[in-house]
Design an enzyme around this catalytic site. Structure first.
Site, PDB file in Angstrom:
ATOM      1  N   HIS A  27      69.194  33.660  41.674  1.00  0.00           N
ATOM      2  CA  HIS A  27      68.012  32.802  41.740  1.00  0.00           C
ATOM      3  C   HIS A  27      66.742  33.639  41.878  1.00  0.00           C
ATOM      4  CE1 HIS A  27      65.119  30.227  43.926  1.00  0.00           C
ATOM      5  NE2 HIS A  27      65.556  29.319  43.074  1.00  0.00           N
TER       6      HIS A  27
ATOM      7  N   CYS B 278      32.306  30.975  40.742  1.00  0.00           N
ATOM      8  CA  CYS B 278      32.721  32.324  41.121  1.00  0.00           C
ATOM      9  C   CYS B 278      33.705  32.333  42.285  1.00  0.00           C
ATOM     10  CB  CYS B 278      31.517  33.203  41.427  1.00  0.00           C
ATOM     11  SG  CYS B 278      30.572  32.634  42.841  1.00  0.00           S
TER      12      CYS B 278
HETATM   13  C1  PEP Z   1      32.876  31.243  47.600  1.00  0.00           C
HETATM   14  O1  PEP Z   1      32.590  30.808  48.707  1.00  0.00           O
HETATM   15  O2  PEP Z   1      33.495  30.596  46.736  1.00  0.00           O
HETATM   16  C2  PEP Z   1      32.492  32.623  47.246  1.00  0.00           C
HETATM   17  C3  PEP Z   1      32.684  33.083  46.015  1.00  0.00           C
HETATM   18  O3  PEP Z   1      31.987  33.404  48.232  1.00  0.00           O
HETATM   19  P1  PEP Z   1      32.869  34.111  49.356  1.00  0.00           P
HETATM   20  O4  PEP Z   1      34.298  33.985  48.978  1.00  0.00           O
HETATM   21  O5  PEP Z   1      32.401  35.511  49.403  1.00  0.00           O
HETATM   22  O6  PEP Z   1      32.498  33.330  50.572  1.00  0.00           O
END
Ligand code: PEP
Ligand code: MG
Length: 855
Positions: free
Chosen positions: A426, A803
């Site tokens: 597995h 981001c």
């Molecule tokens: C977020 O908050 O999504 C970000 C990209 O900033 P950090 O992870 O540095 O707080």
């Protein structure tokens, strides 16, 4: 012919549909249309098989009448995607006392007994669920062995072995249908991407026996290597054998290879006509089925029968190389090649490998079950793995063996090590599916689950939290972290991603904090940096000290002096990033973390800092206490710090602008930096910071007597910023959604502590997934939609990006694309996955992206 009896004979024109009958049935129809000698076959569709699992059988007598009198049959699974697995094929249905007598006449006693014995065992194990080890597998297949097997069957089941072919077939169909519905089978296929309600089709085929005169037997042939994807003829053939026996046989069993180029006797030499046909069929399948197929065949009295063809089982790398080769040979389009490579399958190719030249302290050896190298902390449970993953810490899941319950832990871990198990255990199967480095069967170590220790043969004892490295290529677990080699991507990889880039319609940037990250971003062809977390540039010792001096300064001139020391470091950092990114956008986020994160913990650290700053320990301790917060994540971080201690952002802005001019001097495209303000929740914060940054820009321009452009943007990572995105966007050239904090604040869920209960929450279905791993499209997603819509309405030119960690997930990319985002930004290693996923979405939205089901 479609019959109301629930089955369809496969003919060139019968209504066989991959979505109803599965890939194997459809593939057999294609082989028949290509005029290959396929024995008579009928297909049972998903609904029929589901009904069988509930006890409702199709008209078996009618099905048998398709095959003529006294047939011998095989049944094979036919699911939509062969990678989802399925019950094992069962051959020789119809073998009984009378069939043995007939076969003794036509093929001889040995062949007749061998087939009968084989069927009794298969039926006993797969239908009556008897223990396979209880059948004497070493017995010579003669009449005595058959009688012993029949007696064993009778004893264990209290029934004589069924002699009636209709009963045999009914029970085989029922057993296979039920096996598909079993929990283990379901979990395994779901781990490979099958939907919960995935159906199973079955194909019932007349046997070509492979036990006839002379060189009669069975084999498989393929025209490409499943490991590397290179073109080469590979295969094995075994006289007096059936099914895929030749693959399991070894050279001592008199196995033959296909091509003369291979070792020993070959089919090319001894059966040249059959060989020529096989080569022709290989070309036909490649050109007409547009796929590299593995062909299963039987030769009976010099006559070739094609029983089946499946997509050559292949590693993710081979899959990519095959797709690119087919496109380069104009057999499929470049776009189709793109669609044929699952985005997440690239992960394995991007794996680092343990440097073979580096030092290695081998803790234990086992079976190399899944390639790649991974370093992390030992965890002994799925829960612990999930808890560490939630904190973004790498871990290696160590288990005696894994079970389906461990799948979540395997998802969370970077590598897997098990004490027991083999190459198809597995752990091995799932790890390969997930692209996780894995070593199994390391039985020189002893795992004590209670004491949470791992005792090595040499007496070393490792505990949860100790760091080890898995070398999945060598099958070894090493002590500690070791040097790794970057992956070799190769020409085909680059070609496929270039085709993907042509198709996609959303940008892909990388999150990169250091020059090394930026180099990776370039290597993976990111279109710029979407997030540079500048606080990550201060973890090195000398820089940390400068930062601490700045924090400890209580007079403005002292602070300025400390910042003046930091400025050239930051300027050099940014200039280097601009140089590497060669004019591509670079988004630099101003300092975000709470100040206390830069302060030492514990007496030793305080004393060290006191010495460095020429202060006494009491003063240092007091200052540290004064800066500590009850809830630092919601305290003085981000723009709040920027407004309270404005000199920090002033310094960073100056460093960015001076670096812009320095980098622009070295030629190339002019740099247009993007300056990003974190943790905004009110428009006024943006106005205040913007005014100061504009002033710094004006000062730098005046001092240097040179012009430059820059763009000021805002991170949308508080719910209020999303709701007020309209007024915020009036002052922003771009909005970048930080879904890590946005998730934290939308749920009121601490990023750092959620691991303690996340496992339970997911297990009990409170959350479908950990929202820090998989974007919560319903809640957080609604805030993204609102933010994007309000931001765009107020400022139609505003650029939208994401981001947070979610930016590299194919599912989040789909969401952001639908919401009209301009780009996603993710860690460099996820950039290729994101580029490919974005291409898949664009192609699918044009109606060309139907999931591929060719077998
Ligand atoms: C977020 O908050 O999504 C970000 C990209 O900033 P950090 O992870 O540095 O707080
Ligand atoms: Mg954040």
């Amino acid at each position: 012919m479609v019959t109301p009896a629930g089955f369809t004979e496969i003919t060139p024109t019968s209504a066989i549909d991959v979505d109803r009958h599965g890939g194997r049935a459809k593939c057999l129809q294609r082989l028949i249309r290509l005029e290959m000698p396929v024995p008579r076959t009928v297909a049972l569709d998903f609904n029929t098989v589901h009904d069988i699992s509930l006890g409702q059988l199709p008209d078996i007598e009618r099905m048998l009448s398709v095959f003529g009198p006294d047939p011998l049959l095989s049944v094979r699974p036919s699911s939509l995607d062969p990678d989802w697995g399925g019950p094992s094929a069962i051959l020789n249905i119809g073998m009984n006392d009378a069939a043995r007598d007939r076969l003794t006449e036509s093929h001889g006693e040995d062949a007749a007994n061998a087939l009968y014995l084989r069927f009794i065992r298969a039926y006993g194990v797969h239908v009556s669920r008897l223990d396979p080890d209880e059948f004497d597998l070493t017995a010579t297949p003669d009449a005595e062995a058959v009688n012993a097997a029949l007696a064993h069957f009778h004893e264990e089941t209290d029934e004589p072995f069924p002699q009636d072919i209709a009963t045999q077939l009914s029970e085989v169909l029922r057993a296979m249908a039920r096996a598909w519905e079993g929990t283990t089978a379901r979990l395994l296929r779901e781990a490979r991407g099958a939907p919960t309600d995935a159906g199973l089709g079955l194909v019932v085929q007349e046997m070509a026996l492979g036990v006839g005169k002379g060189l009669s037997g069975s084999g498989v042939i393929q025209f490409v290597s499943g490991a590397t994807g290179e073109r080469e003829i590979r295969g094995r053939y075994l006289c007096k054998s059936q099914g895929r026996d030749a693959l399991g046989a070894n050279v001592d069993d008199n196995v033959m290879y296909l091509s003369r180029d291979d070792r020993g006797r070959s089919i090319e030499e001894v059966l040249p006509d059959c060989y020529a046909d096989l080569i022709r069929y290989g070309d036909l399948t490649r050109n007409r089925l547009r796929e590299e197929m593995q062909i299963e065949f039987t030769i009976e009295n010099s006559r070739l029968h094609i029983l089946d063809a499946v997509r050559v089982p292949r590693s993710p790398r081979a899959n990519l190389i095959i797709a690119v080769a087919l496109a380069r040979d104009a057999i499929i389009s470049e776009e189709e090649a793109v669609v044929r490579v699952p985005p997440r399958s690239l992960t394995e190719m991007l794996h680092s490998q343990v440097d073979p030249e580096g030092p290695r302290d081998v803790l234990v050896s086992g079976i190399a079950a899944s390639p790649g190298g991974a370093t992390g902390k030992i965890v002994f449970s799925s829960r612990a793995a999930q808890a560490l993953a939630a904190k973004d810490e790498a871990c290696i899941l160590v288990r005696r063996e894994t079970t389906p319950e461990d799948i979540r832990g395997m998802h969370a871990a970077k590598g897997v090590l098990t004490e027991r198990g083999g190459i198809t255990s597995h752990a091995a199967v799932i790890a390969r599916g997930l692209g996780l480095p894995c070593v199994v069967g390391a039985n020189d170590m002893k795992l004590d689950g209670k004491a949470k220790t791992l005792v090595m043969r040499d007496g070393r004892i490792l505990r949860e939290g100790d760091v080890i490295t898995i070398d999945g290529a060598k099958g070894e677990a090493l002590f500690g972290a070791v040097p790794m080699l970057e992956p070799d991507l190769g020409d085909e990889f680059q070609a496929l991603l270039a085709w993907a880039d042509r198709a996609r319609d959303i940008g892909v940037r990388a999150n990169a904090d250091t020059p090394a990250d930026a180099q990776k971003a370039r290597m993976f062809a990111a279109e710029g940096i979407g997030l540079c977390r500048t606080e990550h540039m201060f973890f090195e010792r000398d820089r940390l000290l400068a930062m601490r001096e700045m924090i400890f300064a209580d007079k403005s001139e002292d602070r300025r002096a400390a910042l003046d020391r930091i400025l050239p470091m930051q300027r050099a950092d940014f200039a280097e990033l601009f140089r590497i990114m060669q004019g591509q956008p670079v988004t630099i986020r101003l300092f975000d973390p709470p100040l206390h994160e830069f302060l030492p913990q514990g007496h030793e650290g305080m004393a060290e800092l006191a010495e460095a700053l020429d202060l006494n320990v009491t003063a240092v301790t007091r200052r540290v206490e004064a800066l500590s917060e009850f809830n630092p994540m919601l305290g003085m971080r981000g723009v709040r710090l920027g407004i309270t201690v404005p000199e920090i952002y002033d310094m960073q802005a100056r460093a960015i602008f001076e670096a812009t001019l320095d980098a622009s001097e070295t030629g190339g495209k002019p740099v247009v930096p993007e300056v990003m303000i974190p943790l905004v929740s009110a428009k006024r914060e943006v106005e205040i910071v913007k005014a100061r940054i504009d002033a710094v820009a004006a000062a730098v321009k005046a001092e240097r007597g040179r012009e430059f452009d820059y763009r000021l943007g805002v991170m949308v990572e508080t719910p209020r910023a999303a709701l007020r995105a309209g007024e915020i966007a009036q002052h922003a050239a771009f909005l970048s959604f930080g879904t890590n904090d946005l998730t934290q604040m939308t749920y009121g869920l601490s990023r750092d502590d959620a691991g303690r209960f996340m496992g339970r929450y997911v297990q009990q279905g409170v959350y479908a997934e950990d929202p820090f791993h998989m974007l919560d499209v319903e809640g957080v997603g609604e805030l993204l939609d609102i933010g994007a819509e309000r931001g765009r309405r107020a400022n139609p030119d505003v650029v939208l990006g994401i981001c947070g960690e979610h930016g590299g997930n194919p599912e989040s990319i789909a969401f952001c694309r639908d919401a009209g985002f301009d780009y996603v930004s993710c860690s460099p290693f996820r950039v290729p996955v994101a580029r490919l996923a974005a291409a898949h979405l664009a192609i699918a939205s044009r109606g060309n992206g139907r999931p591929r089901v060719t077998r």
